[in-house]
Design an enzyme around this catalytic site. Structure first.
Site, PDB file in Angstrom:
ATOM      1  N   HIS A 246     -59.072  25.758   3.698  1.00 35.73           N
ATOM      2  CA  HIS A 246     -58.430  26.597   4.712  1.00 35.73           C
ATOM      3  C   HIS A 246     -57.198  27.251   4.119  1.00 35.73           C
ATOM      4  CE1 HIS A 246     -56.692  27.848   8.541  1.00 35.73           C
ATOM      5  NE2 HIS A 246     -57.934  27.752   9.003  1.00 35.73           N
ATOM      6  N   GLU A 304     -65.055  24.130  11.029  1.00 30.65           N
ATOM      7  CA  GLU A 304     -66.459  24.518  11.076  1.00 30.65           C
ATOM      8  C   GLU A 304     -67.411  23.349  10.815  1.00 30.65           C
ATOM      9  OE1 GLU A 304     -66.542  27.011  12.520  1.00 30.65           O
ATOM     10  OE2 GLU A 304     -66.296  28.865  11.397  1.00 30.65           O
TER      11      GLU A 304
HETATM   12  N1  ACO Z   1     -65.560  24.910  -1.751  1.00 29.59           N
HETATM   13  C1  ACO Z   1     -65.258  24.996  -3.066  1.00 29.59           C
HETATM   14  N2  ACO Z   1     -64.148  25.580  -3.538  1.00 29.59           N
HETATM   15  C2  ACO Z   1     -63.296  26.105  -2.642  1.00 29.59           C
HETATM   16  C3  ACO Z   1     -63.536  26.054  -1.264  1.00 29.59           C
HETATM   17  C4  ACO Z   1     -64.719  25.425  -0.818  1.00 29.59           C
HETATM   18  N3  ACO Z   1     -65.024  25.330   0.468  1.00 29.59           N
HETATM   19  N4  ACO Z   1     -62.519  26.652  -0.607  1.00 29.59           N
HETATM   20  C5  ACO Z   1     -61.673  27.079  -1.550  1.00 29.59           C
HETATM   21  N5  ACO Z   1     -62.132  26.745  -2.773  1.00 29.59           N
HETATM   22  C6  ACO Z   1     -61.481  26.992  -4.073  1.00 29.59           C
HETATM   23  C7  ACO Z   1     -61.661  28.423  -4.517  1.00 29.59           C
HETATM   24  O1  ACO Z   1     -62.815  28.581  -5.303  1.00 29.59           O
HETATM   25  C8  ACO Z   1     -60.391  28.640  -5.310  1.00 29.59           C
HETATM   26  O2  ACO Z   1     -60.545  28.032  -6.569  1.00 29.59           O
HETATM   27  P1  ACO Z   1     -59.948  28.739  -7.887  1.00 29.59           P
HETATM   28  O3  ACO Z   1     -58.468  28.838  -7.620  1.00 29.59           O
HETATM   29  O4  ACO Z   1     -60.333  27.802  -8.959  1.00 29.59           O
HETATM   30  O5  ACO Z   1     -60.589  30.076  -7.959  1.00 29.59           O
HETATM   31  C9  ACO Z   1     -59.355  27.817  -4.549  1.00 29.59           C
HETATM   32  O6  ACO Z   1     -60.085  26.787  -3.893  1.00 29.59           O
HETATM   33  C10 ACO Z   1     -58.572  28.613  -3.509  1.00 29.59           C
HETATM   34  O7  ACO Z   1     -59.496  29.337  -2.714  1.00 29.59           O
HETATM   35  P2  ACO Z   1     -59.183  30.715  -1.993  1.00 29.59           P
HETATM   36  O8  ACO Z   1     -60.467  31.450  -1.783  1.00 29.59           O
HETATM   37  O9  ACO Z   1     -58.067  31.421  -2.691  1.00 29.59           O
HETATM   38  O10 ACO Z   1     -58.622  30.175  -0.630  1.00 29.59           O
HETATM   39  P3  ACO Z   1     -58.418  31.069   0.647  1.00 29.59           P
HETATM   40  O11 ACO Z   1     -57.229  30.543   1.334  1.00 29.59           O
HETATM   41  O12 ACO Z   1     -58.407  32.500   0.286  1.00 29.59           O
HETATM   42  O13 ACO Z   1     -59.760  30.821   1.471  1.00 29.59           O
HETATM   43  C11 ACO Z   1     -61.372  29.864   2.902  1.00 29.59           C
HETATM   44  C12 ACO Z   1     -59.873  29.984   2.565  1.00 29.59           C
HETATM   45  C13 ACO Z   1     -61.996  31.263   3.002  1.00 29.59           C
HETATM   46  C14 ACO Z   1     -61.556  29.157   4.239  1.00 29.59           C
HETATM   47  C15 ACO Z   1     -62.077  29.035   1.774  1.00 29.59           C
HETATM   48  O14 ACO Z   1     -61.528  27.740   1.702  1.00 29.59           O
HETATM   49  C16 ACO Z   1     -63.578  28.972   1.928  1.00 29.59           C
HETATM   50  O15 ACO Z   1     -64.291  29.898   1.481  1.00 29.59           O
HETATM   51  N6  ACO Z   1     -64.137  27.878   2.589  1.00 29.59           N
HETATM   52  C17 ACO Z   1     -65.564  27.769   2.807  1.00 29.59           C
HETATM   53  C18 ACO Z   1     -65.972  28.625   3.997  1.00 29.59           C
HETATM   54  C19 ACO Z   1     -65.496  28.034   5.323  1.00 29.59           C
HETATM   55  O16 ACO Z   1     -65.609  26.848   5.580  1.00 29.59           O
HETATM   56  N7  ACO Z   1     -64.970  28.930   6.189  1.00 29.59           N
HETATM   57  C20 ACO Z   1     -64.479  28.556   7.514  1.00 29.59           C
HETATM   58  C21 ACO Z   1     -62.979  28.560   7.556  1.00 29.59           C
HETATM   59  S1  ACO Z   1     -62.352  28.045   9.128  1.00 29.59           S
HETATM   60  C22 ACO Z   1     -62.432  29.403  10.116  1.00 29.59           C
HETATM   61  O17 ACO Z   1     -62.348  30.529   9.704  1.00 29.59           O
HETATM   62  C23 ACO Z   1     -62.622  29.242  11.549  1.00 29.59           C
END
Ligand code: ACO
Length: 379
Positions: A246, A304
């Site tokens: 998140h 989620e």
């Molecule tokens: N699984 C694996 N790796 C992850 C995940 C995940 N679920 N979430 C983040 N990371 C990693 C990224 O690959 C990144 O790694 P890196 O720095 O080595 O490239 C690091 O963690 C940071 O990720 P960002 O994408 O910069 O984080 P951001 O804050 O932009 O994204 C998000 C947040 C979109 C929720 C992300 O965690 C994600 O894609 N989660 C999976 C999808 C999900 O569950 N979405 C629902 C969110 S809740 C809602 O909207 C109601």
């Protein structure tokens, strides 16, 4: 300096909800989430978002009546949904088109919130080859939605489970869809436009589209003994684990706890805890492996993951997960739109130009050859 994904940027002041990602705290218009989510009806929660206080008995009665009286959708919307079902379109696309068609009869806050469940239930039935069921004005918002899906009066436990879910997701700071609604409103546009735009943002798998894939992942794992191997494979392939991570929460999302409790109650009642137990085992492994593969990112379970479990416990198909999220969040979008209107200034951030400057125009015959790129394929 660009802040990628607007991380850390404060783009609005709000009295609607406060997300504290370090303490794992969510405040809803003054109330801690777990104080209200399991107790309030969705009508009370919507009123709280729109008026800043819980309603009195008389206010609630009037509000419930107004919502119940506004559930019917125009014939043109039903026609459109039939066409969507014939083409087997995604439920969020059908919902977006259905909400657009609400403009034929109303553009007001109650009119939109009341009709979103009707559109979702109508489409869910049409897609299964069933005729829509007319709304029941004697039922509350959540109970009526369950009724319109199945044609059967729902039992109070299921209504409570759904209501807890809708209350939990009603608002959450300046998430992507809410921000979209505020941007649209800030131009002086109308509520239907704000909601339609927000639905487009909610649909994406990084926002509201995650619970379906999160449940698919649990089913794919199937047995706790396979969790580590399958999750490891996904992470090694660079995949994201849906339902984890998140932007704001660096500790466990407090909504996950509320929903886990509600899901546990539903599964206990149904007498089969196997999926619930499997999901908890998957969660434990996922958090451990995320720390191993993404050390220091503090990736935790988000809303989620347990949304998927709770809505599955209510007997919903995965196709219904994101539209049901929208049934809850639409009240929050409208609350934000109304708040934006009260102290409006157009939302217009800046971009940082990183392209070349001062190029000279080359006449067409002198431009030479380039590999043909199909129109529409350019990213
Ligand atoms: N699984 C694996 N790796 C992850 C995940 C995940 N679920 N979430 C983040 N990371 C990693 C990224 O690959 C990144 O790694 P890196 O720095 O080595 O490239 C690091 O963690 C940071 O990720 P960002 O994408 O910069 O984080 P951001 O804050 O932009 O994204 C998000 C947040 C979109 C929720 C992300 O965690 C994600 O894609 N989660 C999976 C999808 C999900 O569950 N979405 C629902 C969110 S809740 C809602 O909207 C109601």
């Amino acid at each position: 300096m660009e802040s990628k994904g607007l991380e850390g940027v404060v783009a609005a002041s709000t009295r609607l909800s406060h997300v504290d990602g370090e303490r794992g705290e969510l405040i809803m218009a003054g109330y801690p989430l777990d104080e209200v989510a399991e107790r309030a009806t969705f009508e009370e929660m919507t009123w709280l978002m729109w008026h800043g206080e819980l309603p009195t008995v008389a206010e609630l009665e009037r509000f419930r009546g107004s919502l119940a009286a506004a559930r019917e959708i125009p014939d043109a919307a039903v026609f459109l949904l039939r066409e969507c079902a014939r083409r087997n379109l995604d439920a969020m696309d059908a919902l977006r088109m259905g909400v657009d068609a609400v403009s034929l009869v109303t553009g007001d806050d109650i009119g939109i919130v009341a009709r979103v469940p009707t559109i979702v239930a109508t489409y869910a039935r049409l897609r299964r080859g069933l005729e829509p069921v007319a709304a029941r004005p004697d039922l509350g918002h959540a109970a009526n939605f369950l009724y319109m899906l199945s044609g059967e009066t729902p039992d109070p436990e299921r209504v409570r489970g759904l209501e807890t879910y809708l209350n939990t997701v009603i608002d959450h700071g300046l998430n992507a869809s809410t921000f979209t609604a505020r941007v649209i409103t800030s131009t002086g546009s109308d509520l239907v436009s704000a909601v339609v735009g927000a639905l487009g943002a909610l649909k994406g798998p990084l926002h509201g589209g995650a619970p379906g894939p999160a449940l698919d992942m649990v089913f794919e794992i199937g047995d706790a003994s396979r969790a580590e191997e399958i999750l490891r494979r996904k992470l090694e392939a660079g995949e994201r684990l849906m339902g984890f991570g998140h932007r704001i929460y660096k500790v466990r999302d407090p909504r996950a706890d509320v929903l886990a409790k509600a899901a546990e109650r539903l599964f206990t009642r149904a007498g089969d805890m196997s999926l619930y137990i499997l999901a908890r085992a998957v969660e434990t492994q996922a958090i451990r492996l995320l720390e191993e593969y993404k050390p220091g990112r503090r990736l935790q379970t988000n809303v989620e993951f347990y949304t998927a479990l709770l809505l599955h416990g209510l007997g919903f198909d995965t196709a219904l997960f994101t539209p049901t999220f929208a049934i809850g969040r639409v009240s929050g979008w409208i609350a934000h739109a109304l708040e934006q209107r009260r102290a409006n200034r157009i939302i217009r951030p800046q971009s940082e130009y990183v392209g070349p400057r001062y190029k000279k125009f080359v006449p067409l015959p002198e431009r030479g050859q380039r590999d043909v790129v199909e129109v529409g394929r350019r990213t």
